[in-house]
Design a protein around this motif. Sequence first.
Motif, short mmCIF file in Angstrom:
data_model
loop_
_atom_site.label_atom_id
_atom_site.label_comp_id
_atom_site.label_asym_id
_atom_site.label_seq_id
_atom_site.Cartn_x
_atom_site.Cartn_y
_atom_site.Cartn_z
N THR A 148 22.75 -0.36 -23.83
CA THR A 148 22.09 0.84 -23.31
C THR A 148 22.47 2.09 -24.11
O THR A 148 21.71 3.04 -24.16
N GLU A 149 23.66 2.08 -24.73
CA GLU A 149 24.08 3.25 -25.50
C GLU A 149 23.15 3.46 -26.70
O GLU A 149 22.69 4.57 -26.96
N ARG A 150 22.87 2.40 -27.42
CA ARG A 150 21.97 2.54 -28.57
C ARG A 150 20.52 2.76 -28.10
O ARG A 150 19.73 3.42 -28.78
N GLY A 151 20.18 2.21 -26.94
CA GLY A 151 18.85 2.47 -26.38
C GLY A 151 18.65 3.95 -26.12
O GLY A 151 17.61 4.53 -26.44
N ALA A 152 19.69 4.58 -25.54
CA ALA A 152 19.62 6.01 -25.26
C ALA A 152 19.62 6.82 -26.56
O ALA A 152 18.93 7.84 -26.67
N LYS A 153 20.38 6.36 -27.56
CA LYS A 153 20.41 7.06 -28.85
C LYS A 153 19.03 7.07 -29.50
O LYS A 153 18.60 8.08 -30.07
N VAL A 154 18.32 5.96 -29.40
CA VAL A 154 17.03 5.82 -30.07
C VAL A 154 15.88 6.43 -29.26
O VAL A 154 15.00 7.11 -29.81
N SER A 155 15.90 6.24 -27.93
CA SER A 155 14.74 6.60 -27.13
C SER A 155 15.03 7.52 -25.95
O SER A 155 14.10 8.04 -25.33
N GLY A 156 16.29 7.69 -25.58
CA GLY A 156 16.61 8.52 -24.43
C GLY A 156 17.13 7.68 -23.28
O GLY A 156 17.27 6.45 -23.38
N SER A 157 17.42 8.35 -22.16
CA SER A 157 17.98 7.64 -21.02
C SER A 157 17.00 6.61 -20.47
O SER A 157 15.79 6.76 -20.55
N ARG A 158 17.57 5.56 -19.90
CA ARG A 158 16.83 4.46 -19.27
C ARG A 158 16.04 3.62 -20.28
O ARG A 158 15.08 2.96 -19.91
N PHE A 159 16.46 3.67 -21.52
CA PHE A 159 15.96 2.71 -22.52
C PHE A 159 17.14 1.86 -22.97
O PHE A 159 18.31 2.23 -22.77
N TYR A 160 16.89 0.73 -23.59
CA TYR A 160 17.94 -0.23 -23.89
C TYR A 160 17.47 -1.17 -24.98
O TYR A 160 16.26 -1.28 -25.27
N PHE A 161 18.41 -1.85 -25.57
CA PHE A 161 18.13 -2.98 -26.45
C PHE A 161 18.59 -4.25 -25.74
O PHE A 161 19.67 -4.26 -25.12
N LEU A 162 17.82 -5.30 -25.82
CA LEU A 162 18.28 -6.65 -25.48
C LEU A 162 18.54 -7.35 -26.79
O LEU A 162 17.64 -7.45 -27.64
N THR A 163 19.75 -7.83 -26.96
CA THR A 163 20.12 -8.43 -28.24
C THR A 163 20.66 -9.84 -28.02
O THR A 163 21.22 -10.16 -26.96
N GLY A 164 20.53 -10.67 -29.04
CA GLY A 164 21.08 -12.02 -28.97
C GLY A 164 20.61 -12.78 -27.75
O GLY A 164 19.42 -12.95 -27.52
N VAL A 165 21.58 -13.24 -26.93
CA VAL A 165 21.23 -14.04 -25.76
C VAL A 165 20.46 -13.20 -24.72
O VAL A 165 19.74 -13.76 -23.88
N GLY A 166 20.60 -11.88 -24.78
CA GLY A 166 19.82 -11.04 -23.87
C GLY A 166 18.33 -11.15 -24.17
O GLY A 166 17.51 -11.30 -23.25
N ALA A 167 17.98 -11.08 -25.46
CA ALA A 167 16.58 -11.25 -25.85
C ALA A 167 16.10 -12.66 -25.52
O ALA A 167 14.97 -12.86 -25.05
N GLN A 168 16.98 -13.65 -25.76
CA GLN A 168 16.60 -15.03 -25.45
C GLN A 168 16.38 -15.23 -23.95
O GLN A 168 15.47 -15.96 -23.54
N LEU A 169 17.22 -14.58 -23.14
CA LEU A 169 17.05 -14.69 -21.70
C LEU A 169 15.71 -14.13 -21.24
O LEU A 169 15.00 -14.74 -20.45
N GLU A 170 15.38 -12.94 -21.75
CA GLU A 170 14.10 -12.36 -21.35
C GLU A 170 12.94 -13.24 -21.79
O GLU A 170 12.02 -13.52 -20.99
N LEU A 171 12.95 -13.69 -23.03
CA LEU A 171 11.88 -14.56 -23.50
C LEU A 171 11.84 -15.87 -22.71
O LEU A 171 10.76 -16.41 -22.43
#
Length: 423
Positions: A148-171
């Motif tokens: 969420t820290e990098r999500g906020a850096k890129v897009s602002g509050s309440r944005f996030y990145f799902l990475t690795g197993v997080g992206a796999q979980l969503e998919l």
Amino acid sequence: MLDLRVIRDDPDRLRASQRARGESIDVVDELLAADEARRSSLAEFERLRGEQKVLSKEIPHASGEEKQALLARAKDLAAAVKAAQAAADDAQVRLDELAMVPSNIVLDGVPAGGEQNYKVLREVGTAPELDKVRDHLELGEGLRAIDTERGAKVSGSRFYFLTGVGAQLELGILNLAMKTAVDAGFTPVITPTLVRPEVMAGTGFLGAHADEIYRLERDDLYLVGTSEVALAGFHANEIVDLDAGPLRYAGWSACYRREAGSHGKDTRGIIRVHQFHKVEMFIYCREEDAIAEHERLLGWEEQMLAAVEVPYRVIDVAAGDLGSSAARKFDCEAWLPSQSRWMEVTSTSNCTTFQARRLGIRERSGAGPRTVATLNGTLGTTRWIVAILENHQRPDGSVAVPTALRPYLGGVEVLEPVVPTRR
């Protein structure tokens, strides 16, 4: 939009629905008055047009003073007809405006009241017994699944990145949802996420909750908060064929919500965010089949929750919390160990003919074209990661992968923390 004939025949039904929702009943009388004004002005226009037609046939056969008198009368009638048509048009505009105001008529049995007046229909599963409870963000950061820290850096509050197993979980969640839908006979659809104003309005999202929606003013387009919007517009202004049964679609899309007015609510992690992904079921059916289809939608949602092995409950949402389009709504809420509460993860709504009447979607019947019913229901979304991580967590910060999701994570049975967790 409601059927005016229903309101004329039984205005008390709409009044009762408005009361149950906590909304004004004054609109009922205003709507009836506008309907009467429209019919009255239209009748006057037709009367004058009829007189004008008779007069036009008499003029060629008249002569002298009689003809001059008829011509003068014809001139007066032309002005009167023009004025009557303008009055009828104005009355129609007023009626159309008022017809968009009332919410859908709630179905019998829907609990009256607001957000806290729901009825619990059942609870399924058992909450895990945990000595130490980590919330989904701590677990996700330990797994390097949520950033969420990098999500906020890129897009602002309440944005996030799902990475690795997080992206796999969503998919995995979304692919399992789409497989479930296809196995049930749904047609898979990747939908647009930008829609025209008439489509957004037709689904009922530009009412009390319009502040939730992102609008691109330069292009006069809206970002959808659910693929329900695009799927509702898919057959707009069409006559669909339901002879072989309901039309069932499963839409996969990114979704966007401003979360206006939710400051301070679930701001940690990815429970309440501005962007997420979702698989949404959408059905067009005959009005008399809508209640049965609604139960089927709920059944498919529960099938998915059982597959990811999280405890949940089903609630019958109260009238004041339905939203304008729904006549009845069932929510499934997963247990959230970190907050010792239930969290909504799916919702399914029976919108009866409300959306389809606005969007001009009909079917052929023996008595001529008639408006269809529409229904929708969530089958999987990003928020499910929250429930899965928290309910399947282990003392060391690892997370067991539900059996149904393992094929989508390469057969992995346990997600091991990459970052050391606090003990």
